[in-house]
Design a protein around this motif. Structure first.
Motif, PDB file in Angstrom:
ATOM      1  N   TRP A   1      -1.049   3.612 -17.576  1.00 40.95           N
ATOM      2  CA  TRP A   1      -0.801   3.918 -18.983  1.00 40.95           C
ATOM      3  C   TRP A   1      -0.178   2.708 -19.650  1.00 40.95           C
TER       4      TRP A   1
ATOM      5  N   VAL B   1      -9.766   1.776 -11.227  1.00 37.21           N
ATOM      6  CA  VAL B   1      -8.583   2.006 -12.062  1.00 37.21           C
ATOM      7  C   VAL B   1      -9.014   2.441 -13.457  1.00 37.21           C
ATOM      8  N   LEU B   2      -8.391   3.497 -13.962  1.00 40.26           N
ATOM      9  CA  LEU B   2      -8.605   3.962 -15.332  1.00 40.26           C
ATOM     10  C   LEU B   2      -7.382   3.573 -16.150  1.00 40.26           C
ATOM     11  N   ILE B   3      -7.588   2.733 -17.151  1.00 44.73           N
ATOM     12  CA  ILE B   3      -6.491   2.230 -17.983  1.00 44.73           C
ATOM     13  C   ILE B   3      -6.479   3.018 -19.285  1.00 44.73           C
ATOM     14  N   ASN B   4      -5.429   3.780 -19.491  1.00 44.92           N
ATOM     15  CA  ASN B   4      -5.304   4.615 -20.684  1.00 44.92           C
ATOM     16  C   ASN B   4      -4.343   3.992 -21.680  1.00 44.92           C
TER      17      ASN B   4
ATOM     18  N   ASP C   1      -8.361  11.079 -24.411  1.00 46.26           N
ATOM     19  CA  ASP C   1      -7.820  11.880 -23.320  1.00 46.26           C
ATOM     20  C   ASP C   1      -9.020  12.439 -22.557  1.00 46.26           C
TER      21      ASP C   1
ATOM     22  N   ASN D   1     -10.890   7.842 -12.017  1.00 50.60           N
ATOM     23  CA  ASN D   1      -9.445   8.010 -12.100  1.00 50.60           C
ATOM     24  C   ASN D   1      -8.796   8.035 -10.717  1.00 50.60           C
TER      25      ASN D   1
ATOM     26  N   LYS E   1      -5.176  -3.073 -23.381  1.00 47.50           N
ATOM     27  CA  LYS E   1      -5.786  -2.556 -22.148  1.00 47.50           C
ATOM     28  C   LYS E   1      -6.666  -3.622 -21.480  1.00 47.50           C
TER      29      LYS E   1
ATOM     30  N   TYR F   1     -15.241  11.512 -13.939  1.00 47.59           N
ATOM     31  CA  TYR F   1     -13.818  11.326 -14.261  1.00 47.59           C
ATOM     32  C   TYR F   1     -12.989  11.108 -12.996  1.00 47.59           C
ATOM     33  N   TYR F   2     -13.229  11.931 -11.979  1.00 55.95           N
ATOM     34  CA  TYR F   2     -12.461  11.789 -10.751  1.00 55.95           C
ATOM     35  C   TYR F   2     -12.837  10.527  -9.979  1.00 55.95           C
TER      36      TYR F   2
ATOM     37  N   GLU G   1      -4.518   5.702 -12.216  1.00 51.66           N
ATOM     38  CA  GLU G   1      -4.423   5.699 -13.681  1.00 51.66           C
ATOM     39  C   GLU G   1      -3.224   4.861 -14.121  1.00 51.66           C
TER      40      GLU G   1
ATOM     41  N   GLU H   1      -9.249  14.071 -19.807  1.00 52.51           N
ATOM     42  CA  GLU H   1      -9.108  15.451 -19.334  1.00 52.51           C
ATOM     43  C   GLU H   1      -9.547  16.430 -20.421  1.00 52.51           C
TER      44      GLU H   1
END
Length: 450
Positions: free
Chosen positions: A311, A168-171, A287, A306, A178, A302-303, A309, A289
């Motif tokens: 937010w 999990v990517l927590i933005n 960010d 992610n 977070k 990154y992939y 994701e 991306e």
């Protein structure tokens, strides 16, 4: 301290004569009054600013007192609302008490009781020093606090994703919580009985971060006098949370990618291959991306990170949660500091609701902590909040600032101003200044800014 301003009361009643009578009565008692002829008008008045108390009828044409109470309580729960009702409708008043009304009075009003009830309700206006009582430990139970729509959506995602093995990517912006989301993911997962290990990737240089994550053998580098297991091994069977993953170097990104692909690693200076069974959670305020497009973050990593994701919304997008958070922090810090507190004044809560909170929940938490330490009575008011918030609210005029004499002085002043605006959050300040966090730390050191 100068003379205290007059109490300001909102009178809500669809009977014009009754409103006029109460307005005149309050003027005799030395209080200011504003009138509203309906619940909707009352809600609009509270949106414009706070009142020390609200005296409101139950039965009105467009919006009744019960609905208005609900909306006012959502806007500013620190304002005490006193319900007026006919004797035959006492059941409605009792229901209002259950929904958060301070008290109720029956019509025709007993003026002596009216004055006493209002004075008790406006106890927050008293500023005399109070005897402090030792509070019981509140404890940090790690709850995610919030009932706003963005937080409900976030919690639904946490519940859905937690039982899986997905990375999990927590933005989210700095200070939004977070790490708390990562903790919730771990503690509601199938790995909850395993360890939850946290690493701040921005806090260590690349060589130290490699040793911190993967461990090292004795003699691997100067000072390595014994073998050390890294955080991946420490998190075996549990969850590893990599905070500020966007701050890692390309070299470290390549090494992390290998561990994620192969589920194995080698200690620094070692030859042994170690299998690891760890779920990875990451967080960033960048960010990624954009970082990938700029060539600063590996696309393949990154992939990998992610898969899902999440937010975390900034505080300015979840204003309905501010009263909940403020009161939670108030009680928590009151107990930790042995203070007896009764609440937050309506004026103070109004400012807390309107302030943009560039430093998010962390800034709110630090502001309430400061307020608890500096408050003079048993209610938190504006005078105890940080100066930046007071100036934003117009309580104190900003100080005259001298023009910088040199480029270095201008840079120093800009850094100080940005840190003040972000509540001391260095990562967010670095983002706004468009420099790396490491560069900001070096400049703070060179300018002797603690």
């Amino acid at each position: 301290m100068g003379a205290q301003a007059k109490a300001k009361i909102l009178v809500v009643d669809d009977e014009r004569v009754h409103r006029f009578m109460l307005h005149s009565l309050f003027a005799e008692w030395g209080w200011d009054a504003e009138e509203a002829d309906d619940g909707s008008t009352a809600v609009a008045a509270v949106e414009r600013g706070p009142f020390d108390a609200i005296l409101m009828d139950v039965r009105m044409t467009t919006m009744d007192g019960m609905e208005a109470l609900k909306r006012i309580h959502a806007l500013n729960p620190a304002i005490p609302v006193i319900i007026m009702t006919a004797f035959s409708s006492v059941d409605s008043a009792v229901a209002a008490i259950k929904q958060g009304a301070h008290d109720y009075l029956t019509k025709p009003l007993d003026f002596d009781r009216l004055r006493t009830t209002l004075e008790v309700a406006m106890g927050h206006r008293q500023r005399e020093s109070q005897t402090m009582a030792v509070g019981q430990p509140f404890g940090d139970d790690g709850r995610i606090i919030g009932t706003s729509a963005p937080m409900q959506e976030l919690w639904e995602m946490i519940v859905h994703v937690a039982p899986t093995e997905a990375t999990v990517l927590i933005n989210g912006e700095s200070g939004t919580g977070k790490e708390l989301v990562a903790s919730a993911l771990h503690h509601t997962s199938l790995r909850s009985k395993g360890p939850f290990v946290k690493v701040n990737c921005a806090a260590l240089a690349e060589t130290l971060l490699e040793s911190e994550l993967f461990g090292h053998e004795r003699g691997a580098f100067t000072g390595a006098d014994r073998r050390r297991e890294g955080r991946f091994v420490q998190a075996q069977g549990g969850t590893l949370f990599l905070d500020e993953i966007g701050e890692t170097s390309p070299g470290m990104q390549a090494k992390l990618l290998r561990v994620l692909q192969e589920h194995e690693l080698q200690r620094v200076g070692g030859q042994e291959t170690i299998k690891v069974d760890v779920r990875i959670l990451c967080a960033t305020n960048r960010d990624l991306e954009e970082e990938v497009a700029a060539g600063r973050f590996r696309e393949d990593l990154y992939y990998r990170l992610n898969v899902v994701e999440l937010w975390v919304p900034p505080l300015r997008e979840r204003h309905g949660d501010i009263p909940l958070l403020a009161n939670y922090f108030l009680q928590s810090f009151a107990d930790k500091n042995g203070r007896m507190v009764s609440g937050i004044t309506p004026e103070c809560m109004d400012v807390l609701n309107r302030y943009p909170w560039p430093g998010n929940v962390r800034e709110l938490e630090h502001s309430i902590e400061r307020g608890v330490i500096l408050m003079r009575g048993d209610y938190l008011d504006l005078a105890a909040l940080p100066l930046a918030i007071q100036r934003w609210a117009g309580l104190n005029a900003p100080k005259e600032v001298e023009e910088p004499a040199t480029l270095k002085e201008a840079e120093r002043m800009l850094i100080l101003k940005t840190l003040e605006e972000t509540g001391g959050n260095r990562s967010e300040a670095a983002r706004r200044l468009q420099i790396t966090r490491k560069t900001l730390l070096n400049k703070l050191k060179s300018y002797n800014i603690s």
